[in-house]
Write a protein that holds these residues in place. Structure first.
Motif, PDB file in Angstrom:
ATOM      1  N   VAL B 105      -5.319  42.301 -19.644  1.00 28.02           N
ATOM      2  CA  VAL B 105      -6.011  42.449 -20.927  1.00 28.02           C
ATOM      3  C   VAL B 105      -7.406  41.839 -20.782  1.00 28.02           C
ATOM      4  CG1 VAL B 105      -6.008  41.826 -23.377  1.00 28.02           C
ATOM      5  CG2 VAL B 105      -3.845  42.354 -22.210  1.00 28.02           C
ATOM      6  N   VAL B 106      -8.423  42.618 -21.090  1.00 24.40           N
ATOM      7  CA  VAL B 106      -9.804  42.134 -21.011  1.00 24.40           C
ATOM      8  C   VAL B 106     -10.356  42.076 -22.425  1.00 24.40           C
ATOM      9  CG1 VAL B 106     -12.083  42.531 -20.027  1.00 24.40           C
ATOM     10  CG2 VAL B 106     -10.051  43.325 -18.811  1.00 24.40           C
ATOM     11  N   ILE B 107     -10.992  40.952 -22.768  1.00 22.33           N
ATOM     12  CA  ILE B 107     -11.519  40.820 -24.121  1.00 22.33           C
ATOM     13  C   ILE B 107     -13.004  40.494 -24.093  1.00 22.33           C
ATOM     14  CG2 ILE B 107     -10.937  38.348 -24.301  1.00 22.33           C
ATOM     15  CD1 ILE B 107     -10.244  38.954 -27.303  1.00 22.33           C
ATOM     16  N   ASP B 108     -13.718  41.014 -25.048  1.00 26.59           N
ATOM     17  CA  ASP B 108     -15.120  40.658 -25.254  1.00 26.59           C
ATOM     18  C   ASP B 108     -15.404  40.837 -26.742  1.00 26.59           C
ATOM     19  OD1 ASP B 108     -17.817  39.976 -24.775  1.00 26.59           O
ATOM     20  OD2 ASP B 108     -17.887  41.170 -22.933  1.00 26.59           O
ATOM     21  N   THR B 109     -16.590  40.420 -27.171  1.00 25.85           N
ATOM     22  CA  THR B 109     -16.909  40.621 -28.586  1.00 25.85           C
ATOM     23  C   THR B 109     -17.124  42.105 -28.861  1.00 25.85           C
ATOM     24  OG1 THR B 109     -19.305  40.411 -28.290  1.00 25.85           O
ATOM     25  CG2 THR B 109     -18.067  38.383 -28.682  1.00 25.85           C
ATOM     26  N   ASP B 110     -16.918  42.505 -30.109  1.00 29.65           N
ATOM     27  CA  ASP B 110     -17.127  43.902 -30.490  1.00 29.65           C
ATOM     28  C   ASP B 110     -18.554  44.357 -30.178  1.00 29.65           C
ATOM     29  OD1 ASP B 110     -18.142  42.140 -32.408  1.00 29.65           O
ATOM     30  OD2 ASP B 110     -17.084  43.076 -34.098  1.00 29.65           O
ATOM     31  N   VAL B 111     -19.513  43.469 -30.421  1.00 31.18           N
ATOM     32  CA  VAL B 111     -20.909  43.861 -30.203  1.00 31.18           C
ATOM     33  C   VAL B 111     -21.289  43.861 -28.721  1.00 31.18           C
ATOM     34  CG1 VAL B 111     -21.864  43.472 -32.483  1.00 31.18           C
ATOM     35  CG2 VAL B 111     -21.499  41.513 -30.969  1.00 31.18           C
ATOM     36  N   ASN B 112     -20.709  42.963 -27.936  1.00 32.08           N
ATOM     37  CA  ASN B 112     -20.924  43.041 -26.487  1.00 32.08           C
ATOM     38  C   ASN B 112     -20.346  44.351 -25.949  1.00 32.08           C
ATOM     39  OD1 ASN B 112     -22.407  40.819 -25.662  1.00 32.08           O
ATOM     40  ND2 ASN B 112     -20.641  39.559 -25.120  1.00 32.08           N
ATOM     41  N   ALA B 113     -19.140  44.692 -26.415  1.00 34.83           N
ATOM     42  CA  ALA B 113     -18.518  45.944 -25.968  1.00 34.83           C
ATOM     43  C   ALA B 113     -19.362  47.140 -26.391  1.00 34.83           C
ATOM     44  CB  ALA B 113     -17.106  46.052 -26.537  1.00 34.83           C
ATOM     45  N   ALA B 114     -19.878  47.097 -27.612  1.00 31.91           N
ATOM     46  CA  ALA B 114     -20.721  48.199 -28.093  1.00 31.91           C
ATOM     47  C   ALA B 114     -22.001  48.298 -27.270  1.00 31.91           C
ATOM     48  CB  ALA B 114     -21.041  48.002 -29.579  1.00 31.91           C
ATOM     49  N   ALA B 115     -22.573  47.154 -26.933  1.00 33.20           N
ATOM     50  CA  ALA B 115     -23.785  47.171 -26.102  1.00 33.20           C
ATOM     51  C   ALA B 115     -23.484  47.787 -24.735  1.00 33.20           C
ATOM     52  CB  ALA B 115     -24.326  45.745 -25.942  1.00 33.20           C
ATOM     53  N   LEU B 116     -22.334  47.430 -24.188  1.00 34.95           N
ATOM     54  CA  LEU B 116     -21.903  47.982 -22.899  1.00 34.95           C
ATOM     55  C   LEU B 116     -21.747  49.508 -23.007  1.00 34.95           C
ATOM     56  CD1 LEU B 116     -21.101  46.693 -20.192  1.00 34.95           C
ATOM     57  CD2 LEU B 116     -18.762  46.519 -21.050  1.00 34.95           C
ATOM     58  N   ALA B 117     -21.062  49.950 -24.054  1.00 34.81           N
ATOM     59  CA  ALA B 117     -20.852  51.387 -24.242  1.00 34.81           C
ATOM     60  C   ALA B 117     -22.181  52.119 -24.392  1.00 34.81           C
ATOM     61  CB  ALA B 117     -19.977  51.628 -25.478  1.00 34.81           C
ATOM     62  N   GLU B 118     -23.111  51.537 -25.132  1.00 32.92           N
ATOM     63  CA  GLU B 118     -24.402  52.203 -25.344  1.00 32.92           C
ATOM     64  C   GLU B 118     -25.230  52.256 -24.058  1.00 32.92           C
ATOM     65  OE1 GLU B 118     -25.761  53.782 -27.972  1.00 32.92           O
ATOM     66  OE2 GLU B 118     -24.039  53.537 -29.309  1.00 32.92           O
ATOM     67  N   THR B 119     -25.102  51.228 -23.192  1.00 33.87           N
ATOM     68  CA  THR B 119     -25.851  51.296 -21.920  1.00 33.87           C
ATOM     69  C   THR B 119     -25.223  52.316 -20.972  1.00 33.87           C
ATOM     70  OG1 THR B 119     -24.611  49.464 -20.938  1.00 33.87           O
ATOM     71  CG2 THR B 119     -26.698  48.908 -21.959  1.00 33.87           C
ATOM     72  N   MET B 120     -23.905  52.532 -21.101  1.00 30.50           N
ATOM     73  CA  MET B 120     -23.258  53.463 -20.177  1.00 30.50           C
ATOM     74  C   MET B 120     -23.277  54.896 -20.684  1.00 30.50           C
ATOM     75  SD  MET B 120     -20.189  51.275 -18.531  1.00 30.50           S
ATOM     76  CE  MET B 120     -19.979  52.593 -17.331  1.00 30.50           C
TER      77      MET B 120
END
Lengths: 295, 295
Positions: B105-120
């Motif tokens: 299970v990998v966890i991060d903040t919702d906004v960090n995850a969103a930033a990751l998704a937007e860069t990818m």
């Protein structure tokens, strides 16, 4: 035979140049910062003399005041952008050295280099993320994440953030030519002199300047913690040599954070987080050497 | 056979759960956010049903509201820290899933995850550094540098920075239980309702709320540019669905930057820098899938 490395820290009042071999400084000089032509010519002459005595440089690392163009693909890479520093806007800090010294030249901001030096050899050793802030003639901050400096587009210029005014300081217009009362406009050395008629170290230790300037620097520290979450914030520069100001900055930051997000609500809880430089005034030039090492 | 990946986006009003196989979503559900026990039990039941139908999960990615303890060596890793969200402080978001689903299970903040998704996959594709900010019930920001999220100590919580007050908004005390008139206290959805009696999209498009809230969000955007220097700031969340507010945020940021450091002085010059999400409302759940992919 170990490599000969050059390092130059270009600051608003002086340029420090050094050369190192096998981890030992073999030559060093200080040049007062005047116009760009005379100042850079003196720095070049220093490195040419070093080469004459010790042989070719393997690389030169430059840690410079900004704002700088650090985008390696830009036609103005290595040049100073619009700066309040008279005569220096547009100056190329890289090409003249690369041409004359015949070695790779690596450039970063003075505060990024200082942050790098502090993570490798100073107060942020072992930290994944660290921020170095200088408070002096100007205010600037550098960021290291996972051993690399944050250079972004263009690069951090956190001295120019807007801050909420202290209630006893509402009338002061600030001294920043770009922004008036941004952080640098109200908390830099010149802002302190403009407001109180003397630098911090010439004022009594209970002078209200400590509370006012600490209020502003505490906002920067709290913002840095909330926006970048470094394990360490290192506060350097001439203004920060005041121990009461460092304490007041922690107090103001703790008051603003108010226990949120895992930070303590007391100044004491930030004592390991908001700290003085481990390398004293040497963070910048050591950082320039680290840049050269990595070239 | 391609791996079965689970993703959960835990938000203040709803939890989105999804499973994907070979890049296709094979199951998805939304669970209203109530107390932690009932809500997490419903999410677990969803993933157990997925496993029953499609086989074992290879990994689960969780993108959650914060503040979270993300230090992998901490005894409270994966738990929510003190949060204004009633009943959730101390809740462990990781261990129950790891135990019951038998996968990493990998966890991060919702906004960090969103930033990751937007860069990818979104509006920050190709950017070395990007920041994703959500403006809704709360305000938060995530940071990606070189493909990795900034998790620091604890992690960015930029909704809680202090902002200089708008002259027509000096009397409003703010709604943040920790800080009163921090950014979230004056510019979040609840702050808008508290001050103007209605959400932004129910107010006339020339209502002064746009100028006031844009003034605050422009300070955040300018601070982000000055402190982190991302190539892109992505503004998402319910409040930001207002096009006039996005424009006003650019205008306020440009006014504050005033041409400093390579940024333009006009709102138009920030049109490519301060943008809406490329993935719409899906940044968070796509980010959670990216976390699972990388597990």
């Amino acid at each position: 035979m170990s490599a000969l490395l050059g390092a130059m820290e270009a600051g608003g009042t002086k340029i420090v140049c050094a050369a190192s071999k096998g981890g030992e400084i073999v030559a060093q000089t200080r040049i007062p910062t005047r116009g760009p032509d005379a100042t850079l010519a003196a720095a070049l002459a220093f490195f040419e003399a070093v080469i004459g005595e010790h042989g070719d440089l393997s690389a030169l690392g430059i840690a410079a005041f900004g704002p700088l163009d650090l985008r390696s693909t830009s036609p103005t890479f290595g040049r100073l952008l619009g700066t309040p520093k008279h005569g220096w806007a547009g100056t190329d800090l890289v090409a003249p050295f690369a041409r004359r010294l015949g070695c790779p030249v690596v450039i970063d901001t003075d505060v990024n280099a200082a942050a790098l030096a502090e993570t490798m050899h100073g107060a942020a050793r072992g930290c994944r993320t660290a921020v170095y802030v200088t408070v002096g003639t100007g205010i600037g901050g550098g960021v290291v994440v996972d051993g690399r400096t944050l250079r972004g587009s263009p690069h951090p210029e956190m001295g120019h953030i807007r801050v909420a005014r202290h209630e006893r300081d509402a009338a002061f217009p600030g001294v920043c030519p770009f922004h008036g009362d941004c952080l640098e406009g109200v908390a830099s050395g010149p802002a302190i002199v403009a407001r109180y008629g003397a630098p911090l170290d010439a004022l009594p230790s209970d002078h209200e300047a400590i509370a006012v300037v600490g209020h502003y620097l505490g906002q920067l520290a709290a913002n840095v913690l909330l926006m970048i979450s470094p394990e360490r914030i290192i506060l350097g520069g001439g203004v920060m040599s005041s121990e009461p100001l460092l304490r007041e900055t922690r107090t103001a930051a703790a008051r603003l954070l108010n226990g949120y997000g895992g930070y303590g609500a007391s100044a004491a809880s930030l004592e390991q987080t908001i700290v003085a430089p481990g390398l004293g005034e040497r963070s910048g030039i050591v950082g320039a050497l680290v840049l050269a090492e990595r070239a």
